[in-house]
Design a protein around this motif. Sequence first.
Motif, mmCIF file in Angstrom:
data_model
loop_
_atom_site.group_PDB
_atom_site.id
_atom_site.type_symbol
_atom_site.label_atom_id
_atom_site.label_comp_id
_atom_site.label_asym_id
_atom_site.label_seq_id
_atom_site.Cartn_x
_atom_site.Cartn_y
_atom_site.Cartn_z
ATOM 1 N N THR A 89 40.716 108.472 68.845
ATOM 2 C CA THR A 89 41.030 108.724 70.005
ATOM 3 C C THR A 89 41.673 107.616 70.906
ATOM 4 O O THR A 89 42.581 107.680 71.604
ATOM 5 C CB THR A 89 39.945 109.571 70.890
ATOM 6 O OG1 THR A 89 39.584 110.714 70.116
ATOM 7 C CG2 THR A 89 40.138 110.086 72.344
ATOM 8 N N LEU A 90 40.840 106.812 70.904
ATOM 9 C CA LEU A 90 40.995 105.321 71.484
ATOM 10 C C LEU A 90 42.539 104.799 71.040
ATOM 11 O O LEU A 90 43.200 104.204 71.870
ATOM 12 C CB LEU A 90 40.021 104.359 71.346
ATOM 13 C CG LEU A 90 38.576 104.613 72.008
ATOM 14 C CD1 LEU A 90 37.575 103.390 71.704
ATOM 15 C CD2 LEU A 90 38.657 104.596 73.430
ATOM 16 N N LEU A 91 42.621 104.868 69.610
ATOM 17 C CA LEU A 91 43.777 104.275 69.133
ATOM 18 C C LEU A 91 44.883 105.127 69.360
ATOM 19 O O LEU A 91 45.926 104.260 69.974
ATOM 20 C CB LEU A 91 43.734 104.237 67.644
ATOM 21 C CG LEU A 91 44.867 103.651 66.845
ATOM 22 C CD1 LEU A 91 45.014 102.163 66.805
ATOM 23 C CD2 LEU A 91 44.626 104.048 65.256
ATOM 24 N N VAL A 92 44.951 106.213 69.493
ATOM 25 C CA VAL A 92 46.081 107.108 69.816
ATOM 26 C C VAL A 92 46.485 106.951 71.136
ATOM 27 O O VAL A 92 47.633 107.009 71.482
ATOM 28 C CB VAL A 92 45.793 108.721 69.396
ATOM 29 C CG1 VAL A 92 46.878 109.389 70.020
ATOM 30 C CG2 VAL A 92 45.772 108.923 67.837
ATOM 31 N N ILE A 93 45.439 107.004 72.153
ATOM 32 C CA ILE A 93 45.764 106.815 73.554
ATOM 33 C C ILE A 93 46.432 105.573 73.845
ATOM 34 O O ILE A 93 47.457 105.331 74.381
ATOM 35 C CB ILE A 93 44.667 107.106 74.422
ATOM 36 C CG1 ILE A 93 44.015 108.535 74.128
ATOM 37 C CG2 ILE A 93 44.755 106.751 75.710
ATOM 38 C CD1 ILE A 93 42.500 108.533 74.981
ATOM 39 N N GLY A 94 45.823 104.345 72.961
ATOM 40 C CA GLY A 94 46.441 103.112 73.250
ATOM 41 C C GLY A 94 47.923 102.934 72.646
ATOM 42 O O GLY A 94 48.567 102.597 73.409
ATOM 43 N N ILE A 95 48.307 103.592 71.490
ATOM 44 C CA ILE A 95 49.608 103.823 71.255
ATOM 45 C C ILE A 95 50.397 104.507 71.972
ATOM 46 O O ILE A 95 51.788 104.006 72.373
ATOM 47 C CB ILE A 95 49.710 104.332 69.623
ATOM 48 C CG1 ILE A 95 48.861 103.115 68.704
ATOM 49 C CG2 ILE A 95 51.078 104.352 69.169
ATOM 50 C CD1 ILE A 95 48.631 103.900 67.332
ATOM 51 N N ILE A 96 50.022 105.656 72.556
ATOM 52 C CA ILE A 96 50.818 106.320 73.413
ATOM 53 C C ILE A 96 51.163 105.645 74.767
ATOM 54 O O ILE A 96 52.300 105.437 75.074
ATOM 55 C CB ILE A 96 50.092 107.704 73.819
ATOM 56 C CG1 ILE A 96 50.077 108.588 72.619
ATOM 57 C CG2 ILE A 96 50.875 108.482 74.875
ATOM 58 C CD1 ILE A 96 49.114 109.844 72.729
ATOM 59 N N ILE A 97 50.265 104.793 75.326
ATOM 60 C CA ILE A 97 50.277 104.217 76.612
ATOM 61 C C ILE A 97 51.281 102.740 76.227
ATOM 62 O O ILE A 97 52.027 102.523 76.844
ATOM 63 C CB ILE A 97 48.913 103.563 77.162
ATOM 64 C CG1 ILE A 97 48.292 104.780 77.502
ATOM 65 C CG2 ILE A 97 49.457 102.452 78.174
ATOM 66 C CD1 ILE A 97 46.810 104.244 77.915
#
Length: 281
Positions: A89-97
Motif C-alpha cells: 500500500t505504501l509502495l503503490v501510493i508512493g509510486i502514484i504520487i
Amino acid sequence: MKPFIEVTKPKQTMLLLVTFIVAYIVASDNINLIHFVISFSAVALAISGTTAINMVFDYDIDKIMRRTSVRPLPSGRLDKKTCLLYGFTLLVIGIIIGYVINPLFAYLLFLGFFIDILIYTILLKRKTPLSIIIGGIAGAIPSLAGWVAACGYISLEGILLASIVFLWIPSHIWYLAMYYYEDFKKAKIPAMPIVAGMQKTSWMIVLSASAMLVVTASTAFFLSFNVYLMILISMIAIYFIVKSLKFAINPSKDNAMHMFKLANITLFALYMAIFLSRVIV
C-alpha cells in the motif's frame, strides 16, 4: 502502531531520505516547496513500503538471527499478510504520487523496489556475497531519484552523487556482518565476511572507500564546489579511509560495530557537506 513504524526501519530510511533531500536541493535552481514536499512524500512512502515488504521475505532468517529476532514479524507482534499489504500500500501510493511529479521519477521508485526485493533479497542475497553490488544499486536510487525529481532527467552529476551511496554500501553491510558474524553464519547468509573472512573483506572496504573518495571529489568538481568545500568533503572521506585502513590491518569483531556507526556518520557528513554547497555561495 509501533510495529508498523518498526518495519520501515526509521533510522535507515531517514539516512536514505537525507541522500534524496540533498540531491534534490543540489539539482534545483529554485526550490518549489510544494513540489519538494510531494516528491519527498513519494520517496518516503516507496522506501518505507519496500522495507516493510523486505521484512516479509526475510522473516525466516530474522527468526534465526539474534539481532533481528525482536523485529515485529519474528516476535509475533505483526503477521506477514498484514505487513505485506501494508508495504504494498505504501509502495503503490508512493509510486502514484511520484508519477504526478514525472514518469521517470516514478520509474526509479519502482526500480528501487524491483532491484531490492526481487533481485537482491529473493534471488541473490542467500546465494552469493556479490549480491552487495545489486544491493548497492538499490541503496543509491533515492539519491538519483532526488536529482530526477528536481530536474526531470538523469545526468552525470546525478549519477556521481548516487555513486557515493553505492560505494558506501559495502562498509555499511560488511561491518555489520563482521560484528554479527555468528548470526549471519547461523542464518546461512553468504555475506563477504563469512565467505572471504574478516581481513580480506576489510581490505575490500578500503578499496571501496578509496573509490568513494574519487567519486566524491569528481562530484565536487563537476558541481563546481568552492575549494573550501572540496577540501572539507575530501577530508571526511580520507578520515574514513584512514580508519578503515587501521581496521583492515588489525580487524576485530569488537571494533566492527564502531566502524559500522562511523560509516553511517561518514555518509551523512558527506551529504551534509554537499548540501552546504548550495547554502554557502
